[in-house]
Write a protein that holds these residues in place. Structure first.
Motif, PDB file in Angstrom:
ATOM      1  N   ALA A  37       0.863  -1.190   0.000  1.00 32.13           N
ATOM      2  CA  ALA A  37       0.000   0.000   0.000  1.00 32.13           C
ATOM      3  C   ALA A  37       0.888   1.225   0.000  1.00 32.13           C
ATOM      4  O   ALA A  37       2.087   1.136   0.248  1.00 32.13           O
ATOM      5  N   ARG A  38       0.270   2.364  -0.314  1.00 33.76           N
ATOM      6  CA  ARG A  38       1.023   3.617  -0.286  1.00 33.76           C
ATOM      7  C   ARG A  38       0.470   4.491   0.817  1.00 33.76           C
ATOM      8  O   ARG A  38      -0.614   4.237   1.334  1.00 33.76           O
ATOM      9  N   LYS A  39       1.209   5.530   1.116  1.00 31.84           N
ATOM     10  CA  LYS A  39       0.785   6.385   2.222  1.00 31.84           C
ATOM     11  C   LYS A  39      -0.623   6.931   1.977  1.00 31.84           C
ATOM     12  O   LYS A  39      -1.470   6.931   2.853  1.00 31.84           O
ATOM     13  N   ASP A  40      -0.858   7.368   0.728  1.00 36.52           N
ATOM     14  CA  ASP A  40      -2.142   7.993   0.434  1.00 36.52           C
ATOM     15  C   ASP A  40      -3.123   7.054  -0.265  1.00 36.52           C
ATOM     16  O   ASP A  40      -4.162   7.496  -0.724  1.00 36.52           O
ATOM     17  N   MET A  41      -2.736   5.784  -0.392  1.00 40.29           N
ATOM     18  CA  MET A  41      -3.627   4.835  -1.075  1.00 40.29           C
ATOM     19  C   MET A  41      -3.501   3.511  -0.324  1.00 40.29           C
ATOM     20  O   MET A  41      -2.438   2.901  -0.359  1.00 40.29           O
ATOM     21  N   PRO A  42      -4.570   3.101   0.389  1.00 44.22           N
ATOM     22  CA  PRO A  42      -4.408   1.970   1.313  1.00 44.22           C
ATOM     23  C   PRO A  42      -4.340   0.611   0.620  1.00 44.22           C
ATOM     24  O   PRO A  42      -4.746  -0.386   1.179  1.00 44.22           O
ATOM     25  N   THR A  43      -3.816   0.586  -0.591  1.00 45.03           N
ATOM     26  CA  THR A  43      -3.724  -0.692  -1.298  1.00 45.03           C
ATOM     27  C   THR A  43      -2.713  -0.609  -2.431  1.00 45.03           C
ATOM     28  O   THR A  43      -2.053   0.409  -2.624  1.00 45.03           O
ATOM     29  N   SER A  44      -2.605  -1.716  -3.155  1.00 48.05           N
ATOM     30  CA  SER A  44      -1.718  -1.831  -4.319  1.00 48.05           C
ATOM     31  C   SER A  44      -2.397  -2.824  -5.245  1.00 48.05           C
ATOM     32  O   SER A  44      -3.389  -3.450  -4.859  1.00 48.05           O
ATOM     33  N   TYR A  45      -1.859  -2.998  -6.443  1.00 53.17           N
ATOM     34  CA  TYR A  45      -2.429  -4.002  -7.352  1.00 53.17           C
ATOM     35  C   TYR A  45      -2.506  -5.363  -6.641  1.00 53.17           C
ATOM     36  O   TYR A  45      -3.548  -6.026  -6.645  1.00 53.17           O
ATOM     37  N   HIS A  46      -1.383  -5.786  -6.027  1.00 55.27           N
ATOM     38  CA  HIS A  46      -1.337  -7.134  -5.442  1.00 55.27           C
ATOM     39  C   HIS A  46      -2.395  -7.336  -4.353  1.00 55.27           C
ATOM     40  O   HIS A  46      -3.028  -8.381  -4.286  1.00 55.27           O
ATOM     41  N   LEU A  47      -2.557  -6.337  -3.497  1.00 52.64           N
ATOM     42  CA  LEU A  47      -3.517  -6.496  -2.396  1.00 52.64           C
ATOM     43  C   LEU A  47      -4.951  -6.496  -2.927  1.00 52.64           C
ATOM     44  O   LEU A  47      -5.746  -7.383  -2.602  1.00 52.64           O
ATOM     45  N   SER A  48      -5.290  -5.526  -3.769  1.00 52.82           N
ATOM     46  CA  SER A  48      -6.682  -5.444  -4.242  1.00 52.82           C
ATOM     47  C   SER A  48      -7.067  -6.645  -5.093  1.00 52.82           C
ATOM     48  O   SER A  48      -8.207  -7.102  -5.031  1.00 52.82           O
ATOM     49  N   VAL A  49      -6.121  -7.138  -5.892  1.00 55.24           N
ATOM     50  CA  VAL A  49      -6.497  -8.222  -6.810  1.00 55.24           C
ATOM     51  C   VAL A  49      -6.862  -9.486  -6.029  1.00 55.24           C
ATOM     52  O   VAL A  49      -7.844 -10.158  -6.356  1.00 55.24           O
ATOM     53  N   VAL A  50      -6.116  -9.790  -4.975  1.00 55.34           N
ATOM     54  CA  VAL A  50      -6.455 -11.023  -4.243  1.00 55.34           C
ATOM     55  C   VAL A  50      -7.743 -10.846  -3.436  1.00 55.34           C
ATOM     56  O   VAL A  50      -8.547 -11.771  -3.330  1.00 55.34           O
ATOM     57  N   ILE A  51      -7.950  -9.654  -2.903  1.00 56.07           N
ATOM     58  CA  ILE A  51      -9.173  -9.413  -2.123  1.00 56.07           C
ATOM     59  C   ILE A  51     -10.394  -9.488  -3.039  1.00 56.07           C
ATOM     60  O   ILE A  51     -11.381 -10.162  -2.739  1.00 56.07           O
ATOM     61  N   ASP A  52     -10.317  -8.824  -4.190  1.00 56.27           N
ATOM     62  CA  ASP A  52     -11.473  -8.813  -5.091  1.00 56.27           C
ATOM     63  C   ASP A  52     -11.751 -10.181  -5.696  1.00 56.27           C
ATOM     64  O   ASP A  52     -12.908 -10.577  -5.829  1.00 56.27           O
ATOM     65  N   ASP A  53     -10.691 -10.896  -6.079  1.00 56.19           N
ATOM     66  CA  ASP A  53     -10.931 -12.232  -6.636  1.00 56.19           C
ATOM     67  C   ASP A  53     -11.674 -13.083  -5.605  1.00 56.19           C
ATOM     68  O   ASP A  53     -12.599 -13.827  -5.956  1.00 56.19           O
ATOM     69  N   ALA A  54     -11.311 -12.954  -4.340  1.00 54.35           N
ATOM     70  CA  ALA A  54     -11.985 -13.742  -3.294  1.00 54.35           C
ATOM     71  C   ALA A  54     -13.404 -13.216  -3.054  1.00 54.35           C
ATOM     72  O   ALA A  54     -14.361 -13.984  -3.013  1.00 54.35           O
ATOM     73  N   LEU A  55     -13.543 -11.899  -2.927  1.00 56.45           N
ATOM     74  CA  LEU A  55     -14.870 -11.320  -2.645  1.00 56.45           C
ATOM     75  C   LEU A  55     -15.865 -11.601  -3.769  1.00 56.45           C
ATOM     76  O   LEU A  55     -17.060 -11.775  -3.524  1.00 56.45           O
ATOM     77  N   GLN A  56     -15.374 -11.615  -4.986  1.00 51.59           N
ATOM     78  CA  GLN A  56     -16.267 -11.851  -6.123  1.00 51.59           C
ATOM     79  C   GLN A  56     -16.426 -13.342  -6.426  1.00 51.59           C
ATOM     80  O   GLN A  56     -17.096 -13.699  -7.393  1.00 51.59           O
ATOM     81  N   GLY A  57     -15.793 -14.171  -5.612  1.00 46.89           N
ATOM     82  CA  GLY A  57     -15.939 -15.621  -5.784  1.00 46.89           C
ATOM     83  C   GLY A  57     -15.363 -16.127  -7.097  1.00 46.89           C
ATOM     84  O   GLY A  57     -15.865 -17.081  -7.696  1.00 46.89           O
ATOM     85  N   ILE A  58     -14.282 -15.468  -7.551  1.00 52.38           N
ATOM     86  CA  ILE A  58     -13.664 -15.880  -8.823  1.00 52.38           C
ATOM     87  C   ILE A  58     -13.053 -17.278  -8.649  1.00 52.38           C
ATOM     88  O   ILE A  58     -12.297 -17.516  -7.704  1.00 52.38           O
ATOM     89  N   THR A  59     -13.401 -18.169  -9.555  1.00 49.36           N
ATOM     90  CA  THR A  59     -12.845 -19.530  -9.489  1.00 49.36           C
ATOM     91  C   THR A  59     -11.723 -19.722 -10.508  1.00 49.36           C
ATOM     92  O   THR A  59     -10.873 -20.581 -10.331  1.00 49.36           O
ATOM     93  N   HIS A  60     -11.733 -18.909 -11.580  1.00 48.84           N
ATOM     94  CA  HIS A  60     -10.725 -19.040 -12.637  1.00 48.84           C
ATOM     95  C   HIS A  60     -10.196 -17.671 -13.047  1.00 48.84           C
ATOM     96  O   HIS A  60     -10.965 -16.855 -13.570  1.00 48.84           O
ATOM     97  N   VAL A  61      -8.920 -17.450 -12.800  1.00 43.33           N
ATOM     98  CA  VAL A  61      -8.291 -16.209 -13.253  1.00 43.33           C
ATOM     99  C   VAL A  61      -7.583 -16.519 -14.574  1.00 43.33           C
ATOM    100  O   VAL A  61      -6.678 -17.345 -14.619  1.00 43.33           O
ATOM    101  N   VAL A  62      -8.043 -15.864 -15.625  1.00 44.80           N
ATOM    102  CA  VAL A  62      -7.439 -16.049 -16.947  1.00 44.80           C
ATOM    103  C   VAL A  62      -6.789 -14.722 -17.308  1.00 44.80           C
ATOM    104  O   VAL A  62      -7.482 -13.711 -17.452  1.00 44.80           O
ATOM    105  N   ARG A  63      -5.473 -14.698 -17.397  1.00 42.86           N
ATOM    106  CA  ARG A  63      -4.767 -13.434 -17.657  1.00 42.86           C
ATOM    107  C   ARG A  63      -3.432 -13.748 -18.333  1.00 42.86           C
ATOM    108  O   ARG A  63      -3.043 -14.909 -18.441  1.00 42.86           O
ATOM    109  N   GLY A  64      -2.732 -12.695 -18.727  1.00 41.79           N
ATOM    110  CA  GLY A  64      -1.511 -12.863 -19.521  1.00 41.79           C
ATOM    111  C   GLY A  64      -0.352 -13.465 -18.732  1.00 41.79           C
ATOM    112  O   GLY A  64      -0.270 -13.359 -17.515  1.00 41.79           O
ATOM    113  N   LYS A  65       0.571 -14.066 -19.488  1.00 38.61           N
ATOM    114  CA  LYS A  65       1.763 -14.667 -18.882  1.00 38.61           C
ATOM    115  C   LYS A  65       2.639 -13.627 -18.188  1.00 38.61           C
ATOM    116  O   LYS A  65       3.497 -13.971 -17.382  1.00 38.61           O
TER     117      LYS A  65
END
Ligand code: GLU
Length: 295
Positions: free
Chosen positions: A200-228
């Motif tokens: 996270a940053r001082k003025d932003m309580p998150t980062s790509y890594h933190l938000s992506v895992v939280i949202d994938d879990a909150l949205q019940g994502i079962t399959h992440v399909v993304r680039g290599k």
């Protein structure tokens, strides 16, 4: 069939950052998500990863959605916008702070460069992460709680970084993820290769890594399909999922669409932007052909 199997509907998502225009690489990722979701009789979500409030704009998001409609990508509404959920990420950040797994990191880029030069002048190599960025030095990790508090009180800018050694110790076991691309396998995560990543940053309580895992879990994502290009970062995601007690999805890291010089496409390139192709008269069917996903 077991009741649990019966109840599990696969959930896929396409999660672009609205900080530029979609290009052929995004079209491939979106259409592959759609194809896999349809084949699995699953759901398909669209998420806007717009935590960067300077680079992501409502106009760019609107344009993206328009391009996706044109392409024939069909997603469920409402769209989740990360910028509307900072308080959710903040809770997890607070948890990591309470667990003493993150620390405030005060070094600027030039401070890091100076540290690197000192070490390299002694003939020692400086470690780099899988993306080629220099690892963060242990300097701030060594500060006492008192020194940290003092610097924070002085108003110095800082980021919250994961104390990787402590996080690995906390987990205490090897982590794996299920990869379904290239025949499928169980991949051993190597979060240690990334060092003390920014959470996270001082003025932003998150980062790509933190938000992506939280949202994938909150949205019940079962399959992440993304680039290599995000294959290696999945190691960090597995680590955060384990620490925060989040259910990991299966991952499918697809090949990237490269330009003529073999370089990854970027949002700043105009010629492969869906907008530009559309203006030239290219049809959605031709885009499917261009990315190899014609029916
Ligand atoms: N928002 C990321 C990007 O546009 C993708 C994140 C993901 O699919 O995990 O590159």
């Amino acid at each position: 069939m077991q009741e649990s199997e019966f109840m599990t509907v696969p959930v896929f998502r396409f999660a672009p950052s609205p900080n530029g225009h979609l290009h052929l690489g995004h079209a491939y990722s979106a259409l592959l998500n759609q194809r896999m979701a349809h084949a699995a009789a699953g759901r398909l979500l669209l998420r806007m990863e717009d935590i960067d409030r300077e680079r992501c704009t409502p106009q760019l998001e609107a344009t993206m959605q328009e391009d996706l409609h044109w392409l024939g990508f069909d997603w469920e509404t409402p769209v989740r916008r990360q910028s509307e959920h900072f308080e959710v990420y903040r809770e997890s950040l607070d948890r990591l702070i309470r667990m003493d797994l993150v620390y405030p990191a005060f070094l600027s880029r030039s401070d890091i460069r100076r540290e690197m030069q000192k070490v390299m002048a002694q003939g020692r190599a400086w470690p780099h992460d899988p993306d080629g960025a220099a690892l963060y030095p242990p300097t701030d990790r060594m500060l006492t709680h008192r020194q940290r508090a003092q610097r924070m009180n002085e108003g110095l800018p800082f980021s919250w970084r994961l104390n990787m050694d402590r996080a690995l110790e906390h987990v205490g076991e090897p982590l794996f993820w299920q990869e379904t691309a290239d025949g499928g396998s169980n991949i051993a995560a190597r979060p240690q290769d990334w060092g003390d990543v920014i959470i996270a940053r001082k003025d932003m309580p998150t980062s790509y890594h933190l938000s992506v895992v939280i949202d994938d879990a909150l949205q019940g994502i079962t399959h992440v399909v993304r680039g290599k290009d995000l294959f290696q970062a999945t190691s960090i995601h597995r680590l955060l999922q384990h620490i925060l007690g989040l259910q990991p999805p299966a991952y499918h890291h697809h090949d990237l669409i490269l330009d003529h010089d073999g370089q990854k496409l970027s949002k700043s390139r105009k010629d492969t932007a869906l907008r530009a192709l559309r203006l030239e008269g290219v049809t959605p069917g031709q885009i499917r052909e261009l990315v190899g996903l014609q029916d």
